[in-house]
Design a protein around this motif. Structure first.
Motif, PDB file in Angstrom:
ATOM      1  N   GLU A  15      -2.921  -5.207  -7.789  1.00  0.00           N
ATOM      2  CA  GLU A  15      -3.531  -4.294  -8.788  1.00  0.00           C
ATOM      3  C   GLU A  15      -2.938  -2.974  -8.664  1.00  0.00           C
ATOM      4  N   GLN A  16      -2.750  -2.420  -7.207  1.00  0.00           N
ATOM      5  CA  GLN A  16      -2.163  -1.217  -7.037  1.00  0.00           C
ATOM      6  C   GLN A  16      -0.885  -1.025  -7.606  1.00  0.00           C
ATOM      7  N   LYS A  40       3.539   2.370  -6.875  1.00  0.00           N
ATOM      8  CA  LYS A  40       2.071   2.770  -7.158  1.00  0.00           C
ATOM      9  C   LYS A  40       1.842   3.729  -8.126  1.00  0.00           C
ATOM     10  N   ASP A  69      -5.974  -6.588  -4.164  1.00  0.00           N
ATOM     11  CA  ASP A  69      -6.190  -5.334  -4.050  1.00  0.00           C
ATOM     12  C   ASP A  69      -4.329  -4.635  -4.062  1.00  0.00           C
TER      13      ASP A  69
END
Length: 313
Positions: A208-209, A7, A205
């Motif tokens: 995207e992270q 991340k 989510d």
């Protein structure tokens, strides 16, 4: 590398097969790539009949080239997925033929009339371009690299679809009415192309992270509307009353998402829609029909009995 490190380091084209990535990332990337590859293959099978059914030699040749491109895109994406080490290309193709592989909602519906072809070749491919352009910044480098070629060719596919739409909407009154009818049938499906709303999306989510995606489903849907609402009206298509589209008064639009049939969408996404079986069975029959070719090539690879290449002078 653990998932927190992924991340932190997630940037466009940050990771490649050389990197020791956690399984959670590799599984998420495989799921995205397999879904995308399956969709390219199933889209090609949907349009393949129009190689014969298109009304002119020029159109037949264009559909032939487009179908070939889409199959090629699928193979590129399967290879990019395979490099993650979770599933092989053959396993993904087998899952698709067995009905276990997932693919885009628009390719679950039959397309039988020529007037329907710009709904895929212009609107759906235009929606795909919106999504795929963002994937050129995916953190998985083989995915982003494949998008460089795919987006270039998809741009030509959109022009092909726009040319058909222009031709139909400047044709006879009957042709215009039939095209409008097809548009009204396909429009809700096209708006669901980008997937469920952000509050219902299961995977966005995390994707995207870790940099696999850069735009949400709703962002992509609204960007598509902003570009394609004016294009539809330019060619004389009337936007259906349902689902309702909000005009924000500044050149931007939003769909009233509750007007879309999400129950049908999720039935489609599970391969449980009536048309899903028809499309999947068509793909399975095609795979079975050419299995003898694979068996022969596998046999040559095992025994070394294939043709010997000529030495260079």
């Amino acid at each position: 590398m653990n998932i927190e490190e992924v991340k932190e380091q997630a940037e466009p084209r940050a990771f490649s097969p050389r990197d020791d990535l956690p399984r959670e990332y590799r599984e998420a990337a495989t799921r995205m790539l397999e879904f995308h590859a399956n969709s390219e293959i199933m889209g090609a099978y949907l349009e393949r009949p129009f190689i014969r059914k298109a009304p002119s030699l020029e159109r037949k040749m264009a559909f032939s080239a487009k179908t070939q491109d889409e199959i090629g895109h699928g193979q590129m994406l399967y290879r990019a997925a395979e490099s993650l080490g979770i599933k092989t290309r053959d396993e993904m193709l087998e899952d698709l033929a067995n009905g276990d592989g997932k693919f885009l909602n628009c390719f679950h519906y039959p397309m039988e009339r020529y007037v329907e072809t710009p709904m895929i070749a212009f609107f759906v491919d235009g929606a795909a371009m919106r999504r795929q352009a963002t994937l050129k910044s995916s953190s998985w480098e083989p995915y982003a690299h494949a998008m460089d070629k795919i987006c270039f060719e998809e741009g030509m596919h959109v022009k092909h679809g726009e040319s058909i739409l222009r031709e139909l909407m400047s044709g006879s009154k009957k042709e215009q009415e039939m095209t409008q009818e097809a548009f009204e049938e396909w429009w809700p499906r096209i708006l669901q192309f980008f997937g469920p709303t952000d509050d219902q999306s299961t995977h966005h989510d995390f994707a995207e992270q870790v940099g696999l995606k850069t735009k949400s489903n709703d962002e992509l849907r609204n960007a598509f509307l902003n570009t394609y609402m004016p294009k539809a009206e330019k060619y004389g298509l009337e936007i259906p009353e349902e689902p309702r589209i909000r005009d924000n008064g500044d050149g931007t639009y939003e769909v009233v998402e509750d007007d879309l049939d999400w129950e049908e969408f999720f039935t489609v996404s599970k391969n449980e829609y009536a048309g899903s079986k028809q499309q999947i069975d068509s793909r399975a029959r095609a795979q079975e029909a050419v299995q003898w070719v694979r068996d022969m090539l596998d046999g040559q690879a095992t025994t070394g009995d294939g043709p010997t290449p000529q030495a260079a002078d």
